[in-house]
Design a protein around this motif. Structure first.
Motif, PDB file in Angstrom:
ATOM      1  N   LEU A  99       0.879  -1.164   0.000  1.00  0.00           N
ATOM      2  CA  LEU A  99       0.000   0.000   0.000  1.00  0.00           C
ATOM      3  C   LEU A  99       0.921   1.220   0.000  1.00  0.00           C
ATOM      4  CD1 LEU A  99      -2.916  -0.665   2.531  1.00  0.00           C
ATOM      5  CD2 LEU A  99      -3.055  -0.415   0.051  1.00  0.00           C
ATOM      6  N   TYR A 100       0.861   2.013  -1.061  1.00  0.00           N
ATOM      7  CA  TYR A 100       1.828   3.093  -1.194  1.00  0.00           C
ATOM      8  C   TYR A 100       1.483   4.310  -0.338  1.00  0.00           C
ATOM      9  CZ  TYR A 100       3.820   0.180  -4.749  1.00  0.00           C
ATOM     10  OH  TYR A 100       4.417  -0.881  -5.392  1.00  0.00           O
ATOM     11  N   ALA A 154       0.686  -2.940  -7.131  1.00  0.00           N
ATOM     12  CA  ALA A 154       0.142  -3.192  -5.796  1.00  0.00           C
ATOM     13  C   ALA A 154       0.559  -4.561  -5.297  1.00  0.00           C
ATOM     14  CB  ALA A 154      -1.378  -3.088  -5.822  1.00  0.00           C
ATOM     15  N   GLU A 155       1.040  -5.422  -6.225  1.00  0.00           N
ATOM     16  CA  GLU A 155       1.427  -6.775  -5.844  1.00  0.00           C
ATOM     17  C   GLU A 155       2.623  -7.205  -6.680  1.00  0.00           C
ATOM     18  OE1 GLU A 155      -0.749 -10.757  -6.873  1.00  0.00           O
ATOM     19  OE2 GLU A 155      -1.593 -10.007  -4.984  1.00  0.00           O
ATOM     20  N   LEU A 156       3.645  -7.755  -6.017  1.00  0.00           N
ATOM     21  CA  LEU A 156       4.814  -8.300  -6.706  1.00  0.00           C
ATOM     22  C   LEU A 156       4.748  -9.825  -6.626  1.00  0.00           C
ATOM     23  CD1 LEU A 156       7.788  -6.027  -5.542  1.00  0.00           C
ATOM     24  CD2 LEU A 156       6.748  -6.130  -7.809  1.00  0.00           C
ATOM     25  N   SER A 174      11.132   5.323   2.484  1.00  0.00           N
ATOM     26  CA  SER A 174      10.999   4.091   3.264  1.00  0.00           C
ATOM     27  C   SER A 174       9.657   3.438   2.930  1.00  0.00           C
ATOM     28  CB  SER A 174      11.080   4.392   4.765  1.00  0.00           C
ATOM     29  OG  SER A 174      10.919   3.207   5.514  1.00  0.00           O
ATOM     30  N   LEU A 175       9.702   2.115   2.682  1.00  0.00           N
ATOM     31  CA  LEU A 175       8.487   1.397   2.280  1.00  0.00           C
ATOM     32  C   LEU A 175       8.482   0.019   2.911  1.00  0.00           C
ATOM     33  CD1 LEU A 175       5.928   1.264   0.434  1.00  0.00           C
ATOM     34  CD2 LEU A 175       7.415   0.307  -1.339  1.00  0.00           C
ATOM     35  N   SER A 193       3.263  11.235  -4.317  1.00  0.00           N
ATOM     36  CA  SER A 193       2.289  10.380  -5.015  1.00  0.00           C
ATOM     37  C   SER A 193       3.044   9.404  -5.908  1.00  0.00           C
ATOM     38  CB  SER A 193       1.325  11.228  -5.847  1.00  0.00           C
ATOM     39  OG  SER A 193       2.035  11.967  -6.829  1.00  0.00           O
ATOM     40  N   THR A 194       2.446   8.257  -6.158  1.00  0.00           N
ATOM     41  CA  THR A 194       3.083   7.225  -6.977  1.00  0.00           C
ATOM     42  C   THR A 194       2.263   6.955  -8.231  1.00  0.00           C
ATOM     43  OG1 THR A 194       1.944   5.434  -5.817  1.00  0.00           O
ATOM     44  CG2 THR A 194       4.082   6.130  -4.947  1.00  0.00           C
ATOM     45  N   GLU A 195       2.944   6.497  -9.248  1.00  0.00           N
ATOM     46  CA  GLU A 195       2.279   6.150 -10.507  1.00  0.00           C
ATOM     47  C   GLU A 195       3.018   4.986 -11.156  1.00  0.00           C
ATOM     48  OE1 GLU A 195       1.021   8.194 -14.814  1.00  0.00           O
ATOM     49  OE2 GLU A 195       2.026   9.376 -13.247  1.00  0.00           O
TER      50      GLU A 195
END
Length: 234
Positions: free
Chosen positions: A161-162, A184-186, A213-214, A178-180
């Motif tokens: 979840l970004y 959502a799944e690897l 950081s993620l 923001s991400t683009e």
């Protein structure tokens, strides 16, 4: 005596009336004939024109009819002629498009062309077989665009979840981002995925470096952290 005079007067009036009527009728007929001189009645026969046109080409005056086979041949020939003309026009257009199409070098496929590496990049982070790398940082359209690549080499599928992506500057302040294009799944043993992280330029006026950081969701076992990404304006 009076009776005879009355009868005579009556007969005289009748004679004058008849005479006047005859003269009027004759005069009206004469005027009408003069007015209608040179006027002929229209031909009420609808086939007369066709007959006359055909008889002019046919010395015997007989009307000739085409056979059904001949009519079908004529129609077929016209249809084929139009179809061939349309195909010819389409072929000419396709040839013109091919001639005007820009040539693409065969040595390097277009899909394999990548942007030139930026000095100081990439900056990588890896945790539990999952890698997170910042490939470049460039300003465009009022925002800092971070080109990011992700890959999962583990045997488990990883979800993200970004909204959990934390971006901080070199002064410890949290920045909005923001991400683009990031997945959502690897999947397990996945190929590389690319995306972009955008940060408004207005937030970076006095910032030289940032950190990202993620973690995964919902397990939150991973800790992907990329530090000291240079964002100085050139």
């Amino acid at each position: 005596m009076r009776l005879n005079s009355t009868v005579l007067l009556t007969l005289t009036l009748l004679t004058l009336m008849l005479g006047a009527g005859s003269v009027s009728a004759f005069w009206g007929f004469t005027l009408g004939s003069a007015a209608l001189k040179g006027v002929t009645a229209p031909d009420s026969r609808p086939t007369s024109k066709f007959t006359s046109s055909k008889t002019s080409n046919n010395p015997n005056g007989a009307v000739t009819f085409l056979k059904e086979e001949e009519i079908l041949k004529i129609v077929k020939a016209r249809i084929e002629g139009k179809t061939k003309a349309a195909k010819s026009d389409k072929k000419d257009e396709e040839e013109e498009i091919e001639e005007n199409k820009p040539e693409i070098s065969q040595e390097t496929p277009e899909a394999e062309v990548e942007e030139k590496p930026q000095a100081g990049f990439p900056i990588n982070s890896e945790s539990e077989g999952v890698s997170f790398a910042v490939q470049s940082a460039r300003y465009s359209g009022g925002a800092l665009q971070l080109r990011v690549k992700m890959q999962n080499k583990s045997v488990d599928t990883v979800r993200f979840l970004y909204s959990f992506l934390d971006v901080t500057d070199d002064k410890g302040r949290t920045l909005s981002a923001s991400t683009e294009g990031l997945p959502a799944e690897l999947p397990a043993n996945s190929s590389t995925f690319s995306g972009t992280v955008s940060i408004p330029t207005a937030l970076l006026d006095d910032v030289n470096r940032i950190s990202l950081s993620l973690t995964d969701y919902p397990a939150q076992k991973l800790k992907l952290q990329v530090s000291n990404v240079p964002v100085e304006k050139q």
